[in-house]
Design a protein around this motif. Sequence first.
Motif, PDB file in Angstrom:
ATOM      1  N   THR A 281      28.773 -40.709  -9.421  1.00  0.00           N
ATOM      2  CA  THR A 281      30.216 -40.526  -9.539  1.00  0.00           C
ATOM      3  C   THR A 281      30.911 -41.879  -9.433  1.00  0.00           C
ATOM      4  O   THR A 281      30.304 -42.869  -9.000  1.00  0.00           O
ATOM      5  N   TYR A 282      32.179 -41.885  -9.789  1.00  0.00           N
ATOM      6  CA  TYR A 282      32.964 -43.111  -9.660  1.00  0.00           C
ATOM      7  C   TYR A 282      32.968 -43.577  -8.203  1.00  0.00           C
ATOM      8  O   TYR A 282      32.739 -44.748  -7.914  1.00  0.00           O
ATOM      9  N   GLU A 283      33.206 -42.630  -7.291  1.00  0.00           N
ATOM     10  CA  GLU A 283      33.258 -42.962  -5.867  1.00  0.00           C
ATOM     11  C   GLU A 283      31.911 -43.491  -5.374  1.00  0.00           C
ATOM     12  O   GLU A 283      31.855 -44.432  -4.581  1.00  0.00           O
ATOM     13  N   GLY A 284      30.825 -42.886  -5.865  1.00  0.00           N
ATOM     14  CA  GLY A 284      29.494 -43.356  -5.492  1.00  0.00           C
ATOM     15  C   GLY A 284      29.240 -44.766  -5.989  1.00  0.00           C
ATOM     16  O   GLY A 284      28.635 -45.586  -5.289  1.00  0.00           O
TER      17      GLY A 284
ATOM     18  N   ILE B  34      29.909 -51.985 -12.339  1.00  0.00           N
ATOM     19  CA  ILE B  34      31.251 -52.418 -12.733  1.00  0.00           C
ATOM     20  C   ILE B  34      31.578 -51.894 -14.127  1.00  0.00           C
ATOM     21  O   ILE B  34      32.686 -51.394 -14.366  1.00  0.00           O
ATOM     22  N   LYS B  35      30.626 -51.970 -15.037  1.00  0.00           N
ATOM     23  CA  LYS B  35      30.851 -51.448 -16.394  1.00  0.00           C
ATOM     24  C   LYS B  35      31.105 -49.946 -16.342  1.00  0.00           C
ATOM     25  O   LYS B  35      32.014 -49.441 -16.994  1.00  0.00           O
ATOM     26  N   PHE B  36      30.310 -49.221 -15.564  1.00  0.00           N
ATOM     27  CA  PHE B  36      30.489 -47.782 -15.419  1.00  0.00           C
ATOM     28  C   PHE B  36      31.898 -47.468 -14.909  1.00  0.00           C
ATOM     29  O   PHE B  36      32.587 -46.606 -15.447  1.00  0.00           O
ATOM     30  N   CYS B  37      32.328 -48.163 -13.856  1.00  0.00           N
ATOM     31  CA  CYS B  37      33.649 -47.913 -13.271  1.00  0.00           C
ATOM     32  C   CYS B  37      34.759 -48.234 -14.269  1.00  0.00           C
ATOM     33  O   CYS B  37      35.716 -47.471 -14.407  1.00  0.00           O
ATOM     34  N   LYS B  38      34.629 -49.344 -14.962  1.00  0.00           N
ATOM     35  CA  LYS B  38      35.636 -49.733 -15.949  1.00  0.00           C
ATOM     36  C   LYS B  38      35.736 -48.696 -17.065  1.00  0.00           C
ATOM     37  O   LYS B  38      36.835 -48.284 -17.448  1.00  0.00           O
ATOM     38  N   ASP B  39      34.580 -48.254 -17.574  1.00  0.00           N
ATOM     39  CA  ASP B  39      34.562 -47.237 -18.627  1.00  0.00           C
ATOM     40  C   ASP B  39      35.176 -45.927 -18.136  1.00  0.00           C
ATOM     41  O   ASP B  39      35.929 -45.270 -18.865  1.00  0.00           O
TER      42      ASP B  39
ATOM     43  N   THR C 268      39.530 -42.004 -18.226  1.00  0.00           N
ATOM     44  CA  THR C 268      40.474 -41.189 -17.455  1.00  0.00           C
ATOM     45  C   THR C 268      41.913 -41.505 -17.845  1.00  0.00           C
ATOM     46  O   THR C 268      42.733 -40.603 -18.004  1.00  0.00           O
ATOM     47  N   ASP C 269      42.219 -42.778 -18.039  1.00  0.00           N
ATOM     48  CA  ASP C 269      43.557 -43.189 -18.449  1.00  0.00           C
ATOM     49  C   ASP C 269      43.917 -42.575 -19.798  1.00  0.00           C
ATOM     50  O   ASP C 269      45.033 -42.068 -19.986  1.00  0.00           O
ATOM     51  N   GLU C 270      42.970 -42.590 -20.732  1.00  0.00           N
ATOM     52  CA  GLU C 270      43.214 -42.007 -22.055  1.00  0.00           C
ATOM     53  C   GLU C 270      43.455 -40.500 -21.955  1.00  0.00           C
ATOM     54  O   GLU C 270      44.337 -39.961 -22.618  1.00  0.00           O
ATOM     55  N   GLU C 271      42.684 -39.822 -21.105  1.00  0.00           N
ATOM     56  CA  GLU C 271      42.848 -38.378 -20.935  1.00  0.00           C
ATOM     57  C   GLU C 271      44.213 -38.055 -20.326  1.00  0.00           C
ATOM     58  O   GLU C 271      44.876 -37.104 -20.752  1.00  0.00           O
ATOM     59  N   ILE C 272      44.636 -38.838 -19.362  1.00  0.00           N
ATOM     60  CA  ILE C 272      45.948 -38.622 -18.729  1.00  0.00           C
ATOM     61  C   ILE C 272      47.064 -38.813 -19.742  1.00  0.00           C
ATOM     62  O   ILE C 272      48.012 -38.026 -19.804  1.00  0.00           O
ATOM     63  N   LYS C 273      46.955 -39.865 -20.561  1.00  0.00           N
ATOM     64  CA  LYS C 273      47.977 -40.114 -21.584  1.00  0.00           C
ATOM     65  C   LYS C 273      48.068 -38.951 -22.568  1.00  0.00           C
ATOM     66  O   LYS C 273      49.170 -38.529 -22.943  1.00  0.00           O
TER      67      LYS C 273
END
Length: 65
Positions: free
Chosen positions: A6-9, A42-47, A52-57
Amino acid sequence: MKKDITYEGAVRKLEEIVSKIENDELDIDMMVNELKEAKELIKFCKDKLTKTDEEIKKILESDEK
């Protein structure tokens, strides 16, 4: 890196790696491996943040219509 992380992990693992580096807990061989893993995390988190930003938009745009 695990496929089901997960992102948190991923953030927790990055924090662990940074802590080990700051506390000189890694020898040179371990440091190389940890830095490779950190790069993947870092790549995973950035992606994940970008997606998530695209989905929110999209959600917000559909609410405006």
